[in-house]
Design an enzyme around this catalytic site. Structure first.
Site, short mmCIF file in Angstrom:
data_model
loop_
_atom_site.label_atom_id
_atom_site.label_comp_id
_atom_site.label_asym_id
_atom_site.label_seq_id
_atom_site.Cartn_x
_atom_site.Cartn_y
_atom_site.Cartn_z
N HIS A 75 0.85 -1.19 0.00
CA HIS A 75 0.00 0.00 0.00
C HIS A 75 0.88 1.25 0.00
CE1 HIS A 75 -4.09 -1.73 1.54
NE2 HIS A 75 -3.60 -2.38 0.51
N TYR A 203 -9.55 5.61 6.82
CA TYR A 203 -9.74 6.06 8.20
C TYR A 203 -10.89 7.07 8.19
CZ TYR A 203 -5.30 3.96 9.64
OH TYR A 203 -4.29 3.08 9.93
N PRO A 295 -4.59 0.92 18.41
CA PRO A 295 -4.31 0.41 17.06
C PRO A 295 -4.42 1.44 15.94
CG PRO A 295 -6.47 -0.29 17.80
CD PRO A 295 -5.83 0.38 18.97
N LYS A 299 0.88 0.45 15.03
CA LYS A 299 2.25 0.37 15.52
C LYS A 299 2.52 -0.81 16.45
CE LYS A 299 3.56 3.83 13.24
NZ LYS A 299 4.08 3.43 11.94
N TYR A 387 3.77 7.10 9.74
CA TYR A 387 2.90 5.97 9.39
C TYR A 387 3.70 4.83 8.77
CZ TYR A 387 -1.38 3.56 8.08
OH TYR A 387 -2.40 2.63 7.97
#
Length: 405
Positions: A75, A203, A295, A299, A387
């Protein structure tokens, strides 16, 4: 009582313990894994599924990336849905080509277990009455297995037994300090054999609460909803879950969403937790035994992997080169990375969730921060850098680049 001798006793057969065992095996260092649960239980646990590149590199170095290379989904970006509008964060463009890989923690665990079984390495599953002792001098692990008492005498103990494990609980309270934040909501997660609603994660920040559209493969999806801590899984039918998810999505995603029966459903509370230090004499804490992150920032597994990177490097350095520098620096190096990941996970959680205690002013500030981030190249670059994963101070090639002996 049967007495066994080894160099490293690893408590816990989750991905942290198994990965450490695999890296020690590659370096020719004797070790034993002791796990209180059954192998079937360990292999069936449903967990996160986003790997940073440094974690992928570490699994490659451990020689367990065959299935990952075949089935992992690369991704290069994520979507953030705010007020019904999606904004794409191009991770690769913002981080000079870096990306994340979607590959379930369950699959990582199975790959590591399979490698360990093929190598016929010693593991005790369903061990009972596990206790550790004398970790400041001559470490010992006592337990019973299939009705027989065992004692393992070793040089070091690696506590990879999770948040509820015995290793951290065995440390006198005056020798450690804990930091914790418990969030006033949980994530209701559902796993279903349906195609993902999008090619990348979405998200969602909405007035109804946070949601996340994720996946495990091209045919298996993982979705989450923010729910009150008072909710129970039994309160939510599959139909109710899908309906609520649709209400939090934009019209395009709602139209594309494929629903189906759940194959797993659970509610996970959210917390931030850190133990300092992470080394006590010859006992090391790693993974969830030392820290928990919400979550939201993906990480948890990656932090466990970075702990194991530092710990395996330190142990290899000790046994191959006779140096204790890595051992002495283990806690400090891990915690530097841990706190940066804790900050990012807290920030993502705060930014995307709805807090009941939030004032109108705080809500407006949060929206302004999102608007700023999505409109600023510099701000998006900082988000993307965190990220995809901050770099290690050591590279994966330094971790297990020794020949077996």
């Amino acid at each position: 009582m049967e007495i066994l001798n080894t160099k490293v006793a690893i408590i816990g057969a989750g991905p942290a313990g198994l990965l450490l065992g695999q890296l020690l095996y590659k370096a020719g260092i004797e070790h034993v894994i002791i796990e209180q649960r059954s192998a079937e239980y360990v292999a069936s646990r449903i967990r996160a599924g986003i790997l940073e590149q440094v974690s992928v590199d570490l699994l490659k170095q451990a020689g367990v990336d065959h299935n990952l290379r075949k089935k992992g989904l690369l991704h290069s970006g994520v979507e953030i849905l705010i007020q019904g509008k999606k904004h794409r964060v191009n991770l690769s463009a913002l981080t000079q080509g870096k990306h994340v890989t979607v590959y379930g923690q369950t699959e990582v665990t199975k790959d590591l277990m399979q490698a360990r079984e093929q190598q016929q390495l010693l593991s005790f599953y369903e061990a009972e009455q596990v206790q550790i002792a004398d970790f400041d001098s001559q470490p010992k692990v006592n337990f019973s297995y299939q009705g027989k008492a065992y004692q393992i005498e070793c040089d070091f103990i690696a506590g990879c037994d999770g948040y509820h494990g015995i290793c951290r609980d065995s440390i006198p309270q005056n020798r450690l300090k804990t930091f914790e934040k418990v969030y006033p909501f949980g994530w209701l997660g559902i796993l279903a054999d349906v195609p993902p609603v999008a090619d990348e994660l979405i998200y969602v920040q909405s007035e109804r609460g946070f949601a996340l559209c994720s996946m495990r493969s091209e045919t298996r999806s993982r979705y989450y909803l923010q729910v009150p801590l008072t909710d129970h899984v039994e309160d939510w039918s599959d139909e109710q879950f899908w309906q609520e998810l649709k209400l939090r999505l934009d019209p395009e995603s709602r139209e594309k969403l494929v629903t189906g029966p759940s194959i797993e459903k659970s509610i996970a509370p959210l917390r931030s937790f850190v133990t300092e230090p992470m080394r006590f004499g010859k006992l090391f804490l790693a993974g969830d035994a030392a820290h928990i992150v919400p979550p939201t920032g993906a990480k948890g597994l990656n932090l466990a992997a970075s702990d194991i990177a530092y710990l395996s490097s330190a142990l290899i350095e000790y046994y191959v080169q006779g140096s204790e520098q890595g051992i002495d620096e283990y806690s400090e190096k891990c915690l530097q990375r841990v706190w940066k990941a804790e900050r990012f996970s807290w920030w993502m959680t705060h930014l995307l969730h709805r807090f009941e205690s939030e004032t109108e002013f705080e809500h407006k500030i949060k929206q302004a921060e999102l608007d700023y981030m999505l409109g600023s190249q510099a701000a998006m670059m900082a988000m993307a850098e965190n990220y995809v994963g901050l770099p290690y101070e050591i590279t994966p090639l330094d971790i297990a680049g020794h020949t077996e002996h």
